[in-house]
Design a protein around this motif. Structure first.
Motif, PDB file in Angstrom:
ATOM      1  N   THR A  44       0.806  -1.226   0.000  1.00 37.17           N
ATOM      2  CA  THR A  44       0.000   0.000   0.000  1.00 37.17           C
ATOM      3  C   THR A  44       0.837   1.274   0.000  1.00 37.17           C
ATOM      4  OG1 THR A  44      -0.163  -0.119   2.432  1.00 37.17           O
ATOM      5  CG2 THR A  44      -1.945  -1.105   1.140  1.00 37.17           C
ATOM      6  N   GLY A  45       1.652   1.448   1.040  1.00 37.54           N
ATOM      7  CA  GLY A  45       2.384   2.708   1.199  1.00 37.54           C
ATOM      8  C   GLY A  45       3.638   2.832   0.364  1.00 37.54           C
ATOM      9  N   ILE A  46       4.191   1.712  -0.084  1.00 40.35           N
ATOM     10  CA  ILE A  46       5.427   1.764  -0.870  1.00 40.35           C
ATOM     11  C   ILE A  46       5.149   1.546  -2.356  1.00 40.35           C
ATOM     12  CG2 ILE A  46       7.748   0.841  -1.130  1.00 40.35           C
ATOM     13  CD1 ILE A  46       7.176   2.187   1.576  1.00 40.35           C
ATOM     14  N   ALA A  47       4.575   0.407  -2.710  1.00 34.73           N
ATOM     15  CA  ALA A  47       4.389   0.069  -4.127  1.00 34.73           C
ATOM     16  C   ALA A  47       3.266   0.866  -4.789  1.00 34.73           C
ATOM     17  CB  ALA A  47       4.142  -1.434  -4.267  1.00 34.73           C
ATOM     18  N   ILE A  48       2.025   0.627  -4.362  1.00 34.49           N
ATOM     19  CA  ILE A  48       0.876   1.257  -5.029  1.00 34.49           C
ATOM     20  C   ILE A  48       0.918   2.773  -4.924  1.00 34.49           C
ATOM     21  CG2 ILE A  48      -1.642   1.471  -5.054  1.00 34.49           C
ATOM     22  CD1 ILE A  48      -1.821  -1.390  -4.085  1.00 34.49           C
ATOM     23  N   TYR A  49       1.148   3.280  -3.709  1.00 28.75           N
ATOM     24  CA  TYR A  49       1.142   4.739  -3.530  1.00 28.75           C
ATOM     25  C   TYR A  49       2.176   5.414  -4.423  1.00 28.75           C
ATOM     26  CZ  TYR A  49       1.854   9.357  -1.576  1.00 28.75           C
ATOM     27  OH  TYR A  49       1.992  10.710  -1.447  1.00 28.75           O
ATOM     28  N   ASN A  50       3.388   4.878  -4.472  1.00 29.23           N
ATOM     29  CA  ASN A  50       4.441   5.555  -5.213  1.00 29.23           C
ATOM     30  C   ASN A  50       4.296   5.408  -6.717  1.00 29.23           C
ATOM     31  OD1 ASN A  50       6.827   6.772  -3.461  1.00 29.23           O
ATOM     32  ND2 ASN A  50       5.926   5.058  -2.339  1.00 29.23           N
ATOM     33  N   ILE A  51       3.750   4.298  -7.180  1.00 32.49           N
ATOM     34  CA  ILE A  51       3.456   4.195  -8.611  1.00 32.49           C
ATOM     35  C   ILE A  51       2.433   5.266  -8.991  1.00 32.49           C
ATOM     36  CG2 ILE A  51       2.341   2.786 -10.383  1.00 32.49           C
ATOM     37  CD1 ILE A  51       3.590   0.334  -9.124  1.00 32.49           C
ATOM     38  N   CYS A  52       1.401   5.389  -8.173  1.00 32.12           N
ATOM     39  CA  CYS A  52       0.375   6.412  -8.422  1.00 32.12           C
ATOM     40  C   CYS A  52       0.968   7.815  -8.328  1.00 32.12           C
ATOM     41  CB  CYS A  52      -0.768   6.263  -7.418  1.00 32.12           C
ATOM     42  SG  CYS A  52      -1.744   4.754  -7.586  1.00 32.12           S
ATOM     43  N   PHE A  53       1.829   8.029  -7.320  1.00 28.77           N
ATOM     44  CA  PHE A  53       2.422   9.349  -7.108  1.00 28.77           C
ATOM     45  C   PHE A  53       3.269   9.782  -8.298  1.00 28.77           C
ATOM     46  CE2 PHE A  53       6.041  11.921  -5.721  1.00 28.77           C
ATOM     47  CZ  PHE A  53       5.396  13.001  -5.130  1.00 28.77           C
ATOM     48  N   PHE A  54       4.133   8.882  -8.784  1.00 29.48           N
ATOM     49  CA  PHE A  54       5.017   9.256  -9.886  1.00 29.48           C
ATOM     50  C   PHE A  54       4.283   9.311 -11.224  1.00 29.48           C
ATOM     51  CE2 PHE A  54       8.298   7.680  -6.837  1.00 29.48           C
ATOM     52  CZ  PHE A  54       8.953   8.898  -6.696  1.00 29.48           C
ATOM     53  N   LEU A  55       3.216   8.543 -11.362  1.00 28.26           N
ATOM     54  CA  LEU A  55       2.365   8.695 -12.545  1.00 28.26           C
ATOM     55  C   LEU A  55       1.718  10.071 -12.549  1.00 28.26           C
ATOM     56  CD1 LEU A  55       0.573   5.232 -12.888  1.00 28.26           C
ATOM     57  CD2 LEU A  55       2.028   6.332 -14.608  1.00 28.26           C
ATOM     58  N   ALA A  56       1.265  10.504 -11.351  1.00 25.22           N
ATOM     59  CA  ALA A  56       0.669  11.828 -11.235  1.00 25.22           C
ATOM     60  C   ALA A  56       1.697  12.915 -11.501  1.00 25.22           C
ATOM     61  CB  ALA A  56       0.069  12.005  -9.838  1.00 25.22           C
ATOM     62  N   SER A  57       2.941  12.680 -11.048  1.00 23.92           N
ATOM     63  CA  SER A  57       4.008  13.658 -11.288  1.00 23.92           C
ATOM     64  C   SER A  57       4.244  13.858 -12.780  1.00 23.92           C
ATOM     65  CB  SER A  57       5.312  13.190 -10.623  1.00 23.92           C
ATOM     66  OG  SER A  57       5.169  13.127  -9.221  1.00 23.92           O
ATOM     67  N   LYS A  58       4.009  12.803 -13.537  1.00 25.19           N
ATOM     68  CA  LYS A  58       4.282  12.866 -14.972  1.00 25.19           C
ATOM     69  C   LYS A  58       3.083  13.331 -15.794  1.00 25.19           C
ATOM     70  CE  LYS A  58       6.615  10.159 -18.547  1.00 25.19           C
ATOM     71  NZ  LYS A  58       7.306   8.890 -18.852  1.00 25.19           N
ATOM     72  N   HIS A  59       1.862  12.994 -15.346  1.00 19.53           N
ATOM     73  CA  HIS A  59       0.695  13.221 -16.195  1.00 19.53           C
ATOM     74  C   HIS A  59      -0.386  14.142 -15.617  1.00 19.53           C
ATOM     75  CE1 HIS A  59       2.196  10.143 -18.910  1.00 19.53           C
ATOM     76  NE2 HIS A  59       2.277   9.291 -17.906  1.00 19.53           N
ATOM     77  N   ALA A  60      -0.532  14.215 -14.314  1.00 18.13           N
ATOM     78  CA  ALA A  60      -1.660  14.950 -13.733  1.00 18.13           C
ATOM     79  C   ALA A  60      -1.347  16.432 -13.550  1.00 18.13           C
ATOM     80  CB  ALA A  60      -2.045  14.338 -12.391  1.00 18.13           C
ATOM     81  N   PRO A  61      -2.382  17.289 -13.679  1.00 20.42           N
ATOM     82  CA  PRO A  61      -2.206  18.711 -13.373  1.00 20.42           C
ATOM     83  C   PRO A  61      -1.852  18.870 -11.901  1.00 20.42           C
ATOM     84  CG  PRO A  61      -4.253  18.332 -14.552  1.00 20.42           C
ATOM     85  CD  PRO A  61      -3.745  16.985 -14.141  1.00 20.42           C
ATOM     86  N   VAL A  62      -0.947  19.770 -11.604  1.00 24.24           N
ATOM     87  CA  VAL A  62      -0.503  19.968 -10.224  1.00 24.24           C
ATOM     88  C   VAL A  62      -1.663  20.360  -9.322  1.00 24.24           C
ATOM     89  CG1 VAL A  62       0.951  21.377  -8.718  1.00 24.24           C
ATOM     90  CG2 VAL A  62       1.823  20.602 -10.933  1.00 24.24           C
ATOM     91  N   ILE A  63      -2.552  21.196  -9.827  1.00 22.13           N
ATOM     92  CA  ILE A  63      -3.663  21.675  -9.012  1.00 22.13           C
ATOM     93  C   ILE A  63      -4.547  20.521  -8.537  1.00 22.13           C
ATOM     94  CG2 ILE A  63      -5.142  22.079 -11.023  1.00 22.13           C
ATOM     95  CD1 ILE A  63      -6.346  24.439  -9.588  1.00 22.13           C
ATOM     96  N   LYS A  64      -4.749  19.543  -9.378  1.00 23.77           N
ATOM     97  CA  LYS A  64      -5.617  18.424  -9.019  1.00 23.77           C
ATOM     98  C   LYS A  64      -4.870  17.381  -8.181  1.00 23.77           C
ATOM     99  CE  LYS A  64      -8.881  17.106 -11.753  1.00 23.77           C
ATOM    100  NZ  LYS A  64      -9.671  16.579 -12.891  1.00 23.77           N
ATOM    101  N   SER A  65      -3.660  17.018  -8.582  1.00 26.25           N
ATOM    102  CA  SER A  65      -2.917  15.997  -7.850  1.00 26.25           C
ATOM    103  C   SER A  65      -2.594  16.441  -6.435  1.00 26.25           C
ATOM    104  CB  SER A  65      -1.617  15.659  -8.594  1.00 26.25           C
ATOM    105  OG  SER A  65      -0.789  16.795  -8.705  1.00 26.25           O
ATOM    106  N   SER A  66      -2.262  17.710  -6.259  1.00 24.04           N
ATOM    107  CA  SER A  66      -1.950  18.211  -4.925  1.00 24.04           C
ATOM    108  C   SER A  66      -3.157  18.156  -4.003  1.00 24.04           C
ATOM    109  CB  SER A  66      -1.427  19.651  -5.008  1.00 24.04           C
ATOM    110  OG  SER A  66      -0.258  19.709  -5.776  1.00 24.04           O
ATOM    111  N   LEU A  67      -4.318  18.483  -4.545  1.00 22.72           N
ATOM    112  CA  LEU A  67      -5.533  18.437  -3.722  1.00 22.72           C
ATOM    113  C   LEU A  67      -5.890  17.008  -3.333  1.00 22.72           C
ATOM    114  CD1 LEU A  67      -8.146  21.070  -4.942  1.00 22.72           C
ATOM    115  CD2 LEU A  67      -7.102  20.810  -2.697  1.00 22.72           C
TER     116      LEU A  67
END
Length: 302
Positions: free
Chosen positions: A68-91
């Motif tokens: 949960t906290g290492i694998a899934i969260y960080n895959i999602c986090f770095f995908l967001a870093s690459k593709h998601a708007p900052v305004i939405k991912s930060s919220l």
């Protein structure tokens, strides 16, 4: 300690931006935690030679933490870093405390107070003000995108990590809990890293990307994770989660210093809300502790 830990996490937003230029998200996560594991295991073996005996149930809980906290969260986090708007991912990331509070009250039976909830709302309002620069209507204009499911996965996985972590901390120290979680998480990330990365990618990666991964391994992971887990052990998962609101605040400040972005009035107002919210939420424990000390003193005197 919690403030320093979550403030350091804010630097991951900047480091992640540099790292995903050279590597895919899962590979960045794997390299980050591989480096952390190499550091953490020797430390744990050295300072905690008399660790509690691990059972199959303990290893299952460690595996859940890693997933949960290492694998899934960080895959999602770095995908967001690459593709998601900052305004939405930060919220989305800032919404973590709300879910943690709910899960903590349901599964850990942690009591929620009025001040705790008020503090959480104030801090989240501050974060929202920083990210939207006072234009809350911009969230509606963004609409729903597929990346939102990934961001939601990040929020849910981190909430589960925090709650399960509280259970693990009842038996193991923050160092042991973090080390085993990182170990399992690294193993879960390995197949993804092998699939999406070639030797050519590793050779062509920039020095900035490697330094960013090194920073995330040592400071964002090893030092900050141990401090955050210790904080959960001391004040509970729900109260510790309030400090997650410091993360986007620190990210804004670091972006101002490192990337030369402008620190605006909106940032100052939002930062004030975050600080007040954290203070209000933690004020409950302080008042109760002082009251308990006064009662204890009276009883001893009697």
């Amino acid at each position: 300690m919690l403030t320093l830990a979550t403030a350091t996490w804010g630097s991951a937003f900047i480091a992640g931006k540099y790292a995903v230029v050279s590597f895919e998200p899962a590979t960045v996560a794997f390299l980050r935690f591989l480096g952390a594991a190499i550091i953490l295991f020797p430390i744990m073996w050295t300072v905690e030679k008399n660790r509690p005996k691990r059972t199959k149930k303990d290893y299952l809980l460690f595996a859940i933490l890693g997933l949960t906290g290492i694998a899934i969260y960080n895959i999602c986090f770095f995908l967001a870093s690459k593709h998601a708007p900052v305004i939405k991912s930060s919220l989305f990331i800032a919404a973590n405390p709300i879910l943690i509070v709910l899960l903590s009250s349901i599964f850990l039976k942690e009591k929620l107070t009025k001040n705790h909830i008020i503090g959480m709302v104030i801090a989240l309002t501050g974060v929202s003000f920083i990210i939207t620069e006072g234009d809350f209507a911009s969230l509606i204009q963004l609409g729903f995108e597929p990346i939102d499911l990934i961001l939601l996965g990040a929020v849910i996985s981190w909430a589960l990590y925090s709650v399960v972590g509280k259970v693990v901390l009842a038996k193991f120290s923050s160092i042991s809990s973090t080390t085993y979680a990182v170990g399992f998480g690294t193993l879960f990330l390995l197949p993804f890293a092998i699939y999406e990365t070639s030797w050519a990618d590793i050779q062509s990666a920039s020095l900035t990307a490697w330094l960013s991964i090194g920073h995330m391994s040592v400071f964002v992971t090893v030092i900050s994770f141990v401090m955050y887990y210790y904080g959960i052990k001391e004040v509970g998962a729900a109260k510790s989660s309030i400090f997650i609101n410091v993360m986007p605040l620190s990210a804004v400040i670091m972006a101002t210093i490192i990337l030369g972005e402008t620190f605006t009035l909106f940032h100052a107002i939002g930062a004030t809300f975050v600080i007040i919210g954290v203070y209000v939420a933690m004020r409950v424990k302080k008042d109760k502790t002082n009251k308990g000390n006064r009662l204890s003193t009276k009883k001893i005197g009697a």
